[in-house]
Design a protein around this motif. Structure first.
Motif, PDB file in Angstrom:
ATOM      1  N   GLU A  36       0.853  -1.188   0.000  1.00 33.33           N
ATOM      2  CA  GLU A  36       0.000   0.000   0.000  1.00 33.33           C
ATOM      3  C   GLU A  36       0.885   1.233   0.000  1.00 33.33           C
ATOM      4  O   GLU A  36       1.897   1.291   0.702  1.00 33.33           O
ATOM      5  N   ASP A  37       0.484   2.231  -0.797  1.00 34.27           N
ATOM      6  CA  ASP A  37       1.136   3.538  -0.764  1.00 34.27           C
ATOM      7  C   ASP A  37       0.055   4.601  -0.807  1.00 34.27           C
ATOM      8  O   ASP A  37      -1.130   4.290  -0.650  1.00 34.27           O
ATOM      9  N   GLU A  38       0.438   5.840  -1.006  1.00 28.78           N
ATOM     10  CA  GLU A  38      -0.534   6.930  -0.977  1.00 28.78           C
ATOM     11  C   GLU A  38      -1.548   6.851  -2.108  1.00 28.78           C
ATOM     12  O   GLU A  38      -2.594   7.491  -2.062  1.00 28.78           O
ATOM     13  N   THR A  39      -1.282   6.051  -3.135  1.00 29.69           N
ATOM     14  CA  THR A  39      -2.208   5.947  -4.257  1.00 29.69           C
ATOM     15  C   THR A  39      -3.165   4.768  -4.142  1.00 29.69           C
ATOM     16  O   THR A  39      -4.141   4.701  -4.862  1.00 29.69           O
ATOM     17  N   LEU A  83       8.474   8.941   7.267  1.00 27.67           N
ATOM     18  CA  LEU A  83       7.044   9.087   7.019  1.00 27.67           C
ATOM     19  C   LEU A  83       6.302   9.654   8.220  1.00 27.67           C
ATOM     20  O   LEU A  83       5.125   9.921   8.154  1.00 27.67           O
ATOM     21  N   GLN A 137       4.740  12.036  10.984  1.00 26.25           N
ATOM     22  CA  GLN A 137       4.191  13.381  10.936  1.00 26.25           C
ATOM     23  C   GLN A 137       4.430  14.126  12.245  1.00 26.25           C
ATOM     24  O   GLN A 137       3.817  15.142  12.513  1.00 26.25           O
TER      25      GLN A 137
END
Length: 123
Positions: free
Chosen positions: A20-23, A78, A80
């Motif tokens: 899984e990635d941001e897309t 990654l 935040q």
């Protein structure tokens, strides 16, 4: 980010990795010869870069892996956490670093703790 690794008994040694990635989500297919070359990465990486041939059928994406790279060491990038961008030796956090971050919700884990769940893998 690696979500799941699977090696079904009926797949003749082929490994399937759900990423899984941001897309969105993609499925990697790792053939036996590639598995032999990149076994350590296939079995242990939490974050990986896979180069290979992309196959797409509608919304389903498969990457037939040719090369793999372990990027697990970059997982901290990654984060935040606003303190993550403070240089070593700094003793204060300026408002400009925190004003763009939403306040923490009560009952959630603190952002300054490392919480990396174990992936669901075959053994």
């Amino acid at each position: 980010v690696v979500l799941i690794r699977q090696r079904p008994g009926t797949a003749k040694g082929i490994v399937f990795i759900t990423l899984e990635d941001e897309t969105g989500v993609a499925n990697a297919v790792v053939w036996v010869d590639v598995m032999k070359r990149y076994r350590k990465i296939v079995m242990g990486a939490r974050l990986m870069l896979i180069s290979g041939r992309v196959q797409r059928a509608g919304d389903i994406i498969h990457v037939v892996a040719q090369e793999l790279e372990d990027l697990s060491g970059d997982l901290d990038l990654l984060c935040q956490d606003p303190t993550a961008s403070i240089p070593d030796g700094a003793d204060t956090i300026t408002p400009s670093l925190t004003e763009h971050h939403a306040p923490q919700e009560i009952g959630r884990h603190p952002r300054n703790s490392r919480v990396i769940p174990k992936s669901r893998d075959f053994h």
